[in-house]
Design an enzyme around this catalytic site. Sequence first.
Site, mmCIF file in Angstrom:
data_model
loop_
_atom_site.group_PDB
_atom_site.id
_atom_site.type_symbol
_atom_site.label_atom_id
_atom_site.label_comp_id
_atom_site.label_asym_id
_atom_site.label_seq_id
_atom_site.Cartn_x
_atom_site.Cartn_y
_atom_site.Cartn_z
ATOM 1 N N ARG A 38 7.983 14.028 7.720
ATOM 2 C CA ARG A 38 8.691 13.127 6.954
ATOM 3 C C ARG A 38 7.993 13.028 5.486
ATOM 4 O O ARG A 38 6.789 13.527 5.070
ATOM 5 C CB ARG A 38 8.126 11.840 7.124
ATOM 6 N N TYR A 84 0.778 -1.125 -0.011
ATOM 7 C CA TYR A 84 -0.134 0.030 -0.105
ATOM 8 C C TYR A 84 1.070 1.239 -0.088
ATOM 9 O O TYR A 84 0.256 2.369 0.135
ATOM 10 C CB TYR A 84 -1.089 0.012 1.178
HETATM 11 C C1 LIG Z 1 4.537 0.126 6.989
HETATM 12 C C2 LIG Z 1 5.531 -0.880 7.728
HETATM 13 C C3 LIG Z 1 4.866 -2.034 8.068
HETATM 14 C C4 LIG Z 1 3.299 -2.295 8.378
HETATM 15 O O1 LIG Z 1 3.194 -3.342 8.547
HETATM 16 P P1 LIG Z 1 1.524 -3.842 8.508
HETATM 17 O O2 LIG Z 1 1.544 -5.262 9.382
HETATM 18 O O3 LIG Z 1 1.440 -4.173 7.070
HETATM 19 O O4 LIG Z 1 0.809 -3.091 8.869
HETATM 20 C C5 LIG Z 1 5.780 -2.830 8.719
HETATM 21 N N1 LIG Z 1 7.268 -2.637 8.694
HETATM 22 C C6 LIG Z 1 7.603 -1.623 8.208
HETATM 23 C C7 LIG Z 1 9.016 -1.306 8.035
HETATM 24 C C8 LIG Z 1 6.825 -0.593 7.810
HETATM 25 O O5 LIG Z 1 7.397 0.507 7.218
#
Ligand SMILES: *Cc1c(COP(=O)(O)O)cnc(C)c1O
Length: 411
Positions: free
Chosen positions: A370, A222
């Site tokens: 950011r 996303y």
């Molecule tokens: C955005 C992000 C996530 C998000 O995790 P979800 O389980 O998909 O909500 C996890 N790790 C990092 C490094 C991110 O930037």
Amino acid sequence: MMNTVYTPQELDDKDPLKAKISEFSLPDNTIYLDGNSLGPLPTCAEKRASEVVCNQWGQDLITSWNKHKWISLPQTVGNKIGKLIGANEGQVVCCDSISVNLFKVLSAAIKMHPERKVIATTQDNFPTDIYMVQGLLSLLGDEYSLRFIEEDKIETSLTDDIAVLMLTQVNFRSGKKLDMSGITSLAHEKGILTLWDLAHSAGAFPVALDECNVDFAVGCTYKYLNGGPGAPAFIYVAERHQADYQQPLSGWMGHNAPFDFVPDYVPAANVQQNLCGTPGIIGMSILDASLSIFDDVSLKAIDDKSKKLQAYFVSELQHANLLDLFDVISPAIQERGSQIALAHDDAYAICQAWIEAGVIADFRAPNVLRVGIAPLYLRFEDISNAVRKLKVIMTENVFKEVRFQSKHSVT
Ligand SMILES: *Cc1c(COP(=O)(O)O)cnc(C)c1O
């Protein structure tokens, strides 16, 4: 300096990716500097959403699992993502969220190294990555532990008691990008398995998982892949590990014959084993359509434009005399991903004021503004306008107004 020679419009005219913006459905009067958090809506995704809901689900009902190949969508989409992260076919599958996928991979990886009891990561990793290790440790028992290593000392912190090294390639706050190839090969010298989180890498610049000999990877879709809010994530398991890999969320979609309906679980002998329950077909179909945006562009071209936009942003800040007001905490351009982090004590209020002025960026605690640079739909003119608006906010102290001070639940 670039902008003493060319106007932003001239830079946009020369941009080889300039036509890509027409493939997105963007709101008017908005400059979007947050595609690193939620990518915008591709027009092809909008069409696909209505097709999958109205025609496939609405008209073809359950026959769509075969007729529209819903059943193989996790593999089809996984292979498309694989192309963008340097993975040959059969090593990537689309499913669940990063958090859930980390649990699967970490559980499987730690069992592949029974004599080692340590999972290592950086303290400044994205919190969910750390939380998932903590949850897993509560199941594994006291001999296992999480070790924090310092981001700028990773190479010298790799010891042979570490089972798995879990790193996010691009730091979500500072944008610092780690040397995937170098770190992976040093880890391998110590017998450590590597798990890379590509949340801020996939779709932003070329990634070469196979070439770097990475063991496992996860990522979301996303952000730079524009798959839509909560779009399903992905898992990469290098082919050489697939035979020994066993993850514990043994749902029926990861069974080697889910439609035999037998009482005993037998894992699929490939990356498909990572599937757990029934995939969310609507979200995954939208993602599938969104990925076609990348069919006719190279990640190299995207990365090149990102670097130009970032350099332009910083030079515009400088011309507006704004650089002294912020602490640029991102490393040099060659050592960061597709974002710039500006630290300021009032970063939250500044971000809110910028949003009110039509520029969407985001705030990350404790003090970071950011700025995400997603080259498929950002123009040099957008950067120039965004800085102009920031100048007003800073010089007229707009950010000090009371309405910008209170925090929303999502920052
Ligand atoms: C955005 C992000 C996530 C998000 O995790 P979800 O389980 O998909 O909500 C996890 N790790 C990092 C490094 C991110 O930037």
